[in-house]
Design a protein around this motif. Structure first.
Motif, short mmCIF file in Angstrom:
data_model
loop_
_atom_site.label_atom_id
_atom_site.label_comp_id
_atom_site.label_asym_id
_atom_site.label_seq_id
_atom_site.Cartn_x
_atom_site.Cartn_y
_atom_site.Cartn_z
N LEU A 461 0.82 -1.20 0.00
CA LEU A 461 0.00 0.00 0.00
C LEU A 461 0.86 1.26 0.00
CD1 LEU A 461 -2.85 -1.03 2.47
CD2 LEU A 461 -2.84 -1.13 -0.02
N ASP A 462 2.00 1.20 0.69
CA ASP A 462 2.92 2.35 0.66
C ASP A 462 3.37 2.62 -0.77
OD1 ASP A 462 2.86 2.98 3.32
OD2 ASP A 462 4.62 1.81 3.85
N GLU A 463 3.66 1.54 -1.50
CA GLU A 463 4.11 1.70 -2.87
C GLU A 463 3.02 2.31 -3.74
OE1 GLU A 463 6.56 1.78 -6.05
OE2 GLU A 463 7.12 1.22 -4.00
N VAL A 464 1.77 1.86 -3.55
CA VAL A 464 0.65 2.42 -4.29
C VAL A 464 0.48 3.89 -3.96
CG1 VAL A 464 -1.86 2.33 -4.64
CG2 VAL A 464 -0.54 0.22 -4.48
N ALA A 465 0.56 4.22 -2.68
CA ALA A 465 0.38 5.61 -2.26
C ALA A 465 1.49 6.50 -2.81
CB ALA A 465 0.33 5.70 -0.74
N ARG A 466 2.74 6.00 -2.84
CA ARG A 466 3.84 6.79 -3.38
C ARG A 466 3.64 7.08 -4.86
NH1 ARG A 466 7.11 3.52 -0.06
NH2 ARG A 466 7.47 2.04 -1.76
N THR A 467 3.09 6.09 -5.57
CA THR A 467 2.94 6.22 -7.02
C THR A 467 1.71 7.03 -7.41
OG1 THR A 467 4.02 4.08 -7.28
CG2 THR A 467 2.80 4.93 -9.19
N HIS A 468 0.61 6.80 -6.74
CA HIS A 468 -0.67 7.36 -7.17
C HIS A 468 -1.28 8.37 -6.20
CE1 HIS A 468 -0.84 4.37 -10.39
NE2 HIS A 468 -0.48 3.47 -9.49
N LYS A 541 -10.34 2.27 5.27
CA LYS A 541 -9.32 3.21 4.81
C LYS A 541 -7.99 2.85 5.45
CE LYS A 541 -8.63 8.23 4.35
NZ LYS A 541 -9.19 9.55 4.75
N SER A 542 -6.93 2.80 4.65
CA SER A 542 -5.61 2.46 5.16
C SER A 542 -4.95 3.71 5.74
CB SER A 542 -4.74 1.90 4.03
OG SER A 542 -4.25 2.95 3.21
N PRO A 543 -3.87 3.52 6.52
CA PRO A 543 -3.17 4.69 7.05
C PRO A 543 -2.64 5.64 5.97
CG PRO A 543 -2.49 2.71 8.22
CD PRO A 543 -3.33 2.26 7.05
N GLN A 544 -2.44 5.11 4.75
CA GLN A 544 -1.92 5.93 3.65
C GLN A 544 -3.02 6.73 2.94
OE1 GLN A 544 -1.71 2.67 3.93
NE2 GLN A 544 0.42 2.00 3.89
N GLY A 545 -4.28 6.58 3.36
CA GLY A 545 -5.37 7.28 2.70
C GLY A 545 -5.94 6.54 1.52
N LEU A 546 -5.62 5.24 1.39
CA LEU A 546 -6.17 4.42 0.31
C LEU A 546 -7.44 3.73 0.79
CD1 LEU A 546 -2.85 2.77 -0.89
CD2 LEU A 546 -4.06 4.68 -1.97
N PHE A 547 -8.47 3.72 -0.06
CA PHE A 547 -9.73 3.06 0.30
C PHE A 547 -9.65 1.59 -0.12
CE2 PHE A 547 -10.78 7.22 1.14
CZ PHE A 547 -12.12 7.42 1.47
N LEU A 548 -9.91 0.71 0.83
CA LEU A 548 -9.82 -0.73 0.60
C LEU A 548 -11.24 -1.29 0.50
CD1 LEU A 548 -7.09 -1.56 3.26
CD2 LEU A 548 -6.76 -0.94 0.87
N HIS A 549 -11.59 -1.79 -0.66
CA HIS A 549 -12.92 -2.35 -0.91
C HIS A 549 -12.84 -3.87 -0.78
CE1 HIS A 549 -12.44 1.45 -3.09
NE2 HIS A 549 -13.74 1.65 -2.90
#
Length: 860
Positions: A461-468, A541-549
């Motif tokens: 998820l960190d990688e996704v947040a860094r990229t997007h 919602k993850s700590p990185q601000g990503l929504f997990l469905h």
């Protein structure tokens, strides 16, 4: 000074001392925080926040108000976890000995109690000459008690500003508003072996290994208001805390708490397992393992499950740090779980949940340690492949070191140690820059920050947040929207595709689904894509601000990068919004009816109901419940607009917006307002709160509102459950149907039920009275009709005995009185198949007869 007291003995002495001073001894609260403001219990006073805020001091299992309380509270503090082990004073888990007063005694008694317990010969017997204190600079009252009544010389008292000796720190100047007050800290001089500094030096340095703080006495006496105004509280409280680990090191005359009777067996066992002796300050890993195993054992025993979010994330982080240090000591197999038995042996007496759940704790630690060792092994393989390409004397780049840390969960100090074996240095400055850049990106969405200790799904998820970047949430206005699949995660692994029948967490760049938060449940609904469809059963919602469905694919196959159409379940969302806005109105109505002391202590907002927990010391009367319900329905009927706006926290406070007590907010907040108020007594009640949840656009959309129940949840905390909209209508219809059925059964109509029930209750009372009369007549008939009586000499007393049949226990006492009078004996014994009663005459009592003891012997 007593030097042989164990930690358990110190704990017991403390609690016994304050019991002797009229305090109610209560058990430690769970490490799971009793309120929603923190994940863990972090202070001894935390379970008593309702009482400090004005709730009645009533506690389950104890009658009446108990305004003096004492506890040994287990606490968990993780803000500076990296310092645990690096210093000799930091603990993540600590035991806080506390005595509390809720509007009873105040400053003078708190100080005198502390002085007596510390210096009294039958208690801790510390040398008074080695005790020093600090006070708030303007607290002359505390100064006078310390000097005039305790006899403490003036030179052993230091005065500090509010940043040092006020709670909360610097409250007069900076807030927050609310209860606050000065404090007085007690220090023990451990002597020149621990440092050459003097007490006067502490005025400047505020740091000392020689002068050890052992107790903090807090005197909440003010209500801090806007502008820094300190108004006197209506009644004053006492909150004290003495660190058990610290006072144990003093009384056991050991250099630090890692050498006390709780920690030393753990440290010694780590040395035995690793083959590396404990060498004091330099043996960081021994201390980390001992402290963290104790912390994790206590927390898991309280029901925390190691996981990727919330409390479970923090405990997993602590355990992985311990596992990393075991690895540094050369331990390549799971060993930490074998230390749990030592924790249970030393602390299970005070905390029985440790003994009860020992096997579960050991299994959880072993499983997690096994997983993390695999992570360490894979990171080591990658690092060694990189180092093989670098010449001796050169540097491993900070970027490479950070990639190992961030992507593979590989610790920097382990990277450094392995690189040294290859004769290669590490660009730690470059690593620090990369880490800071990553933390800046993640800070807005992560409460705890990123750590090398947490791998699995968080790394992906960190990688996704860094990229997007974070997921773009559009669900306040749009319940159907297009998005793109950024990642698919299943059991900690990232996937590229998800076939039909499979389930996983799907991350989108844009979503209409509300993620669980603020008490509101996550949205459900569907994701649709070309050739496929899946059901979203929850959203988080993850700590990185990503929504997990949480998606289950029903048709087709979902792939990363696919375009999808997110469709929120409309009926469920609308019902959830009704319940959420109704929760805000309920909060405002409760404060209007019960007073401004009402504060939210937790909530649940779902499509089918709402639950609201709040601080209040008494059961609501039926009229109060009806009044709260009426106020909410007035808002509903008025059909006011519901609006929201983003503003700074200071601007929000200026508008009067309600914020959750103790909650942390960012610089920009969302304020939800009902644009209209309802009259109550001599004022108009309004609703304006800081909230990120989903709401109706007008109060009329709520439809109707009904309170289903009101009950006590914990000391000073109440719970209301209520329904809104169709759920409320269905509930009322169900109640009416039940009422009609009951009326039919009793051969009346609903309007006549009260009269019918009153008549039946009257008949029942008459029957009970008749039965009582008949029983009394039966007893009297046997007494006067020659029932077998026996009078004999026993131990110098004349004892009359009588056996009755068919007589209730409630009638035996009167029969015993009658027998005593008739027989002229010293004692009367009356028995039946329902019980036994013994009565003694006054003369017999004066000669040593004891009816209660005789009953006990006869009952055997």
């Amino acid at each position: 000074m007593t030097s042989a007291l164990t930690t358990a003995e110190i704990r017991e002495k403390y609690l016994s001392f304050f019991e002797g001073k009229g305090h109610l001894r209560l058990p430690s609260h769970s490490l799971i925080a009793p309120d929603p403001t923190t994940l863990f219990t972090v202070a001894g006073m935390q379970p008593f926040k309702p009482q400090f805020l004005g709730a009645a001091a009533r506690f389950p299992g104890h009658e009446g108000e108990r305004k003096r309380v004492t506890t040994a509270q287990k606490c968990l503090r993780v803000n500076d976890i990296e310092n645990v082990g690096r210093t000799l004073r930091h603990c993540s888990l600590l035991e806080m000995l506390g005595n509390f007063s809720f509007g009873d005694y105040f400053k003078r008694d708190a100080i005198l109690f502390a002085w007596e317990f510390l210096t009294g010969a039958e208690w801790l017997a510390l040398d008074p000459a080695k005790l020093h204190v600090t006070i708030y600079k303007d607290d002359q009252e505390a100064f006078d008690v310390w000097t005039r009544e305790c006899g403490l010389p003036e030179e052993r008292i230091l005065r500090f500003d509010a940043d040092e000796n006020f709670w909360p720190a610097d409250a007069p100047a900076k807030g927050p508003n609310g209860p606050c007050g000065p404090c007085s800290e007690i220090f023990y001089d451990r002597g020149p072996d621990f440092g050459s500094d003097t007490w006067a030096d502490y005025q400047e340095t505020r740091e000392s290994a020689r002068f050890l703080e052992i107790w903090n006495l807090v005197f909440p006496q003010y209500d801090r208001q806007d502008g820094g105004v300190l108004a006197d509280l209506p009644y004053k409280n006492i909150d004290t805390g003495m660190g058990l680990e610290r006072i144990a090191s003093v009384l056991q005359n050991v250099p630090d708490f890692y050498s006390n009777d709780v920690f030393l067996p753990l440290v010694t066992r780590v040395a035995e397992l690793s083959g590396k002796p404990y060498e004091g300050v330099t043996s960081l890993s021994h201390r980390v393992i001992a402290e963290h195993v104790r912390s994790v054992s206590m927390t898991v025993a309280d029901g925390v499950t190691l996981s990727n979010t919330g409390r479970g994330y923090v405990i997993r982080k602590i355990l992985r740090r311990a596992s990393r240090h075991a690895y540094l000591l050369g331990l390549r197999e799971p060993v930490l779980h074998t230390l749990v038995g030592l924790v249970v042996e030393r602390m299970g007496g005070a905390y029985p949940e440790l003994r009860e759940r020992q096997a579960e704790v050991e299994a959880a630690i072993r499983a997690e340690e096994t997983r993390f060792l695999t992570t360490l092994e894979s990171g080591t393989t990658r690092l060694e492949a990189i180092l093989a390409k670098i010449e001796k004397g050169e540097m491993l780049s900070g970027t490479e070191a950070f990639t190992l840390y961030d992507t593979y969960g590989f610790p920097l100090d382990l990277t450094r140690e392995i690189a040294e074996e290859y004769g290669v240095g590490v660009d730690e400055a470059g690593f620090d820059r990369a880490l800071e850049e990553q933390q800046e990106r993640a800070r807005a969405g992560s409460k705890y920050g990123k750590s090398e200790l947490f791998g699995d799904v968080q790394e992906a998820l960190d990688e996704v947040a860094r990229t997007h970047g974070a997921t773009d949430f559009v669900g306040y206005e749009d319940l159907v929207t297009e998005g793109r699949v950024l990642a698919v995660v299943e059991r900690g692994e990232t996937l590229t595709r998800l076939p039909a029948g499979s389930a996983a967490q799907v991350v989108l760049d844009r979503t209409p689904f509300y993620a669980e938060g603020g008490g509101e449940v996550g949205d459900r609904g569907w994701l649709e894509w070309q050739g496929g469809r899946g059901f979203v059963r929850d959203t988080r919602k993850s700590p990185q601000g990503l929504f997990l469905h949480d998606l289950t694919v029903e048709e087709g196959e979902l792939t990363v990068g696919a375009s999808v159409r997110g469709v929120v379940d409309l009926p469920e969302r609308l019902s959830t919004q009704r319940h959420h806005t109704a929760t805000h109105l309920l909060h405002a109505a409760l404060r209007a009816v019960l007073g401004s002391g009402v504060r939210q202590a937790g909530s649940l907002v779902s499509p089918d109901r709402l639950r609201f927990d709040f601080s209040h010391g008494a059961t609501l009367t039926p009229e109060q419940v009806r009044e709260v319900e009426r106020l909410v329905n007035r808002w509903v009927q008025a059909d006011f607009p519901v609006t929201y706006a983003y503003m700074s926290l200071d601007e929000a406070r200026a508008t009067g917006a309600m914020a959750l007590f103790g909650e942390k907010y960012g610089d920009t907040v969302r304020v939800v307002s009902v644009e209209g108020g309802v009259p109550f007594q001599d004022h108009v009640v309004t609703s304006r709160e800081l909230c990120g949840g989903a709401h109706v656009k007008r109060t009329g959309e709520i439809g109707s509102f009904v309170i289903v129940s009101e009950e006590g949840l914990a000391a000073g905390v109440r719970r209301v459950e209520a329904l809104a909209g169709e759920a409320a209508t269905a509930y009322v219809r169900e109640q009416l149907t039940t009422l009609s059925d009951l009326a039919l059964t009793l051969n009346t109509n609903p309007a006549g039920l009260a009269e019918r029930l009153a008549g039946l209750q009257g008949q029942l009372r008459d029957l009970n009275a008749q039965v009582t009369t008949l029983r009394r007549q039966l007893t009297q008939a046997q007494m006067g009709g020659g029932a077998a009586q026996d009078v004999r000499e026993l131990g110098g007393f004349r004892v009359a005995s009588l056996r009755l049949t068919g007589v209730e226990a409630s009638e035996l006492r009167g029969a015993a009185d009658d027998l005593l009078d008739r027989s002229g004996a010293d004692l009367a014994v009356v028995a039946s198949d329902r019980g036994l009663v013994v009565k003694a005459s006054r003369d017999a009592v004066s000669r040593g007869a004891h009816a209660g003891q005789l009953v006990g012997k006869l009952a055997l």
